[in-house]
Design a protein around this motif. Sequence first.
Motif, PDB file in Angstrom:
ATOM      1  N   TYR A   1       2.892  -3.890   8.312  1.00 31.72           N
ATOM      2  CA  TYR A   1       1.910  -4.850   7.824  1.00 31.72           C
ATOM      3  C   TYR A   1       2.625  -5.877   6.969  1.00 31.72           C
ATOM      4  O   TYR A   1       3.734  -5.635   6.467  1.00 31.72           O
TER       5      TYR A   1
ATOM      6  N   TRP B   1      -0.742   4.131   3.920  1.00 37.95           N
ATOM      7  CA  TRP B   1      -1.082   3.260   5.032  1.00 37.95           C
ATOM      8  C   TRP B   1      -0.466   3.837   6.306  1.00 37.95           C
ATOM      9  O   TRP B   1       0.429   4.677   6.270  1.00 37.95           O
TER      10      TRP B   1
ATOM     11  N   PHE C   1       0.840  -1.188   0.000  1.00 39.70           N
ATOM     12  CA  PHE C   1       0.000   0.000   0.000  1.00 39.70           C
ATOM     13  C   PHE C   1       0.882   1.247   0.000  1.00 39.70           C
ATOM     14  O   PHE C   1       1.786   1.382   0.830  1.00 39.70           O
TER      15      PHE C   1
ATOM     16  N   THR D   1      -8.428   4.521  -2.072  1.00 41.60           N
ATOM     17  CA  THR D   1      -8.021   4.579  -0.669  1.00 41.60           C
ATOM     18  C   THR D   1      -9.253   4.382   0.204  1.00 41.60           C
ATOM     19  O   THR D   1     -10.303   4.976  -0.049  1.00 41.60           O
TER      20      THR D   1
ATOM     21  N   LEU E   1      -6.001   2.700   4.444  1.00 40.66           N
ATOM     22  CA  LEU E   1      -5.131   1.930   3.548  1.00 40.66           C
ATOM     23  C   LEU E   1      -5.517   2.275   2.119  1.00 40.66           C
ATOM     24  O   LEU E   1      -6.697   2.473   1.818  1.00 40.66           O
TER      25      LEU E   1
END
Length: 348
Positions: free
Chosen positions: A151, A135, A132, A213, A188
């Motif tokens: 992540y 984020w 992403f 988004t 995100l």
Amino acid sequence: MMDERYRDELDQIRLTKESREELARALAARQEQPAQRPRRRWSRTAVAAAVLAAVLVGSVGAAVVVPPVVRSYFGDSAGYRQSAMKLGESITKNGWTMTLTDCMADDYTIYLGVTLTAPEGTVLDWENGYFFDEWGSPTFPELEYGSAGTYTQLEDDDPTDNQIRFLLTSYYASYEESLHGQLMEVTLGKLFHYAGWNGNEYSYEEIYDCDETWTFRTTLNYPDHIIRLEPNVSVHTLDVDATITEVVVSPLSVYVHIEGEALKGHHSWVPKNAPDGWYGCVEYQDITLYTKDGTAIPMMDDQACSGCSGGTDPTEDGWIHLVRRPDTPLDVENLASISVCGVEIPLA
């Protein structure tokens, strides 16, 4: 069980009262981001999907059925059930649906499961994974806190389908307030994958698969299977005598607060032997949990957001607080005691 690719980085995060504002900036800077911004290009699959989805607009609460990501990753254990919160919130934009499936949380840690479902016919099978461009760790607009997170994309059971799953891991140091019951925001967006190396620009090229988004707002109401004690017992640590004033044990973390006048100025004798080259104030205290059948569970890993006060400035209160996290969620109801630097404290 925690993925070593990002666990080591989070372990270096510590909270120090002496430089709270500087720390907050440092925590934000530790979030894993690509070092350079490569040239942007759209994939053919993404363009085709955008055309097929042409006039669709964003919608909240789309009916997308996906399994709980956090439960799938950690297992449906007692520790999961004692700390988990079902979310099941979805937002669809131009045919792409993001779902927050579930989370485990306490006052120091959040594991959040995310599933992204592409329009039918889209295959998300890039072997090196997806990322992403936009984020961050879940935020809490009404709290003052420090945080850090990352992540990871989880293994795909069916690489030929149109779904991918992510696990967000975030560590928090909230100043005197609990995360429980607070408004949580999660953003995100702009999914991409890395293509080959661009020798002219000395960077990897980003190929964008989806330009949308997603922002979610929900209340964090995790179960309160948490043991909170104020033992006020003596302990010997950092070569001085101090007092254990607070112990908190949840399925996801252990927190121990130790304070005393003798801890003031401790950076004058504690060596800089921590893994990150800083003073070893909070890394080496022996903390062990014991279950009711006598099984020992050493708690020496995942120390992010541990910290100290008064180490350099003796006019400040002298304390250290120690945060430790297990590899898998703990069954709090099966714990009998905790040992901190050789001092055993009953939990049941």
